[in-house]
Design a protein around this motif. Sequence first.
Motif, short mmCIF file in Angstrom:
data_model
loop_
_atom_site.label_atom_id
_atom_site.label_comp_id
_atom_site.label_asym_id
_atom_site.label_seq_id
_atom_site.Cartn_x
_atom_site.Cartn_y
_atom_site.Cartn_z
N UNK A 88 0.84 -1.20 0.00
CA UNK A 88 0.00 0.00 0.00
C UNK A 88 0.87 1.24 0.00
N UNK A 89 0.29 2.34 -0.50
CA UNK A 89 1.00 3.61 -0.59
C UNK A 89 1.18 4.25 0.77
N UNK A 90 2.29 4.92 0.93
CA UNK A 90 2.58 5.65 2.17
C UNK A 90 2.38 7.14 1.89
N UNK A 91 1.22 7.63 2.28
CA UNK A 91 0.91 9.05 2.10
C UNK A 91 0.60 9.69 3.46
N UNK A 92 1.17 9.13 4.52
CA UNK A 92 0.88 9.57 5.87
C UNK A 92 2.02 10.46 6.38
N UNK A 93 1.66 11.37 7.26
CA UNK A 93 2.69 12.29 7.73
C UNK A 93 3.47 11.78 8.94
N UNK A 94 2.96 10.75 9.62
CA UNK A 94 3.73 10.23 10.76
C UNK A 94 3.38 8.77 11.02
N UNK A 95 4.06 8.21 12.01
CA UNK A 95 3.90 6.79 12.35
C UNK A 95 2.47 6.46 12.78
N UNK A 96 1.82 7.40 13.44
CA UNK A 96 0.47 7.15 13.96
C UNK A 96 -0.54 7.05 12.82
N UNK A 97 -0.41 7.93 11.84
CA UNK A 97 -1.33 7.89 10.68
C UNK A 97 -1.08 6.63 9.86
N UNK A 98 0.19 6.25 9.71
CA UNK A 98 0.52 5.03 8.96
C UNK A 98 -0.05 3.80 9.69
N UNK A 99 0.13 3.74 10.99
CA UNK A 99 -0.39 2.62 11.76
C UNK A 99 -1.90 2.50 11.60
N UNK A 100 -2.59 3.61 11.68
CA UNK A 100 -4.05 3.62 11.52
C UNK A 100 -4.44 3.15 10.11
N UNK A 101 -3.74 3.64 9.10
CA UNK A 101 -4.04 3.28 7.71
C UNK A 101 -3.86 1.77 7.50
N UNK A 102 -2.76 1.23 7.98
CA UNK A 102 -2.49 -0.20 7.79
C UNK A 102 -3.52 -1.04 8.57
N UNK A 103 -3.78 -0.65 9.80
CA UNK A 103 -4.75 -1.37 10.61
C UNK A 103 -6.13 -1.39 9.94
N UNK A 104 -6.58 -0.25 9.46
CA UNK A 104 -7.88 -0.19 8.79
C UNK A 104 -7.88 -1.01 7.50
N UNK A 105 -6.77 -1.01 6.77
CA UNK A 105 -6.67 -1.82 5.56
C UNK A 105 -6.83 -3.30 5.89
N UNK A 106 -6.12 -3.77 6.90
CA UNK A 106 -6.17 -5.19 7.26
C UNK A 106 -7.56 -5.56 7.77
N UNK A 107 -8.22 -4.66 8.44
CA UNK A 107 -9.58 -4.93 8.92
C UNK A 107 -10.56 -5.18 7.78
N UNK A 108 -10.28 -4.64 6.60
CA UNK A 108 -11.19 -4.82 5.45
C UNK A 108 -11.00 -6.15 4.74
N UNK A 109 -9.93 -6.86 5.07
CA UNK A 109 -9.64 -8.13 4.40
C UNK A 109 -10.62 -9.20 4.85
N UNK A 110 -10.97 -10.07 3.93
CA UNK A 110 -11.81 -11.23 4.26
C UNK A 110 -11.06 -12.48 3.82
N UNK A 111 -11.37 -13.58 4.46
CA UNK A 111 -10.68 -14.85 4.13
C UNK A 111 -11.09 -15.39 2.80
#
Length: 111
Positions: A88-111
Amino acid sequence: MTALQLQKESRNAAKDLSTGFTPGVRFFFRYEELIRHPDATFEGVLPLKVKNEVALKDWVYAIVALSEYRGELAPHVLDELTGKMYFIDHDCEDIWAWSEKVYEFVRTLTD
């Protein structure tokens, strides 16, 4: 070094980790699956500890890395893991925004 100097240095160190953060690879596991690992232990300090090793091909749910590293990483990903590897693209300004983006992305995954 005085307590005030230590406190200031600590704040500066935390700021350095957040601002200009370059993300690495993140590995995600499902707790309800990982607790079935044959070497899983529950010692009271951590919710779960796995002794020896966790074979990614058997236990990882998702692996997330920067899309700019796709060329370097993708050729080295095991065939069994390619369906669990995401860039995924890194368009976040800090570690906290990146962590949130990755976490939300993984939450959307289905098996």
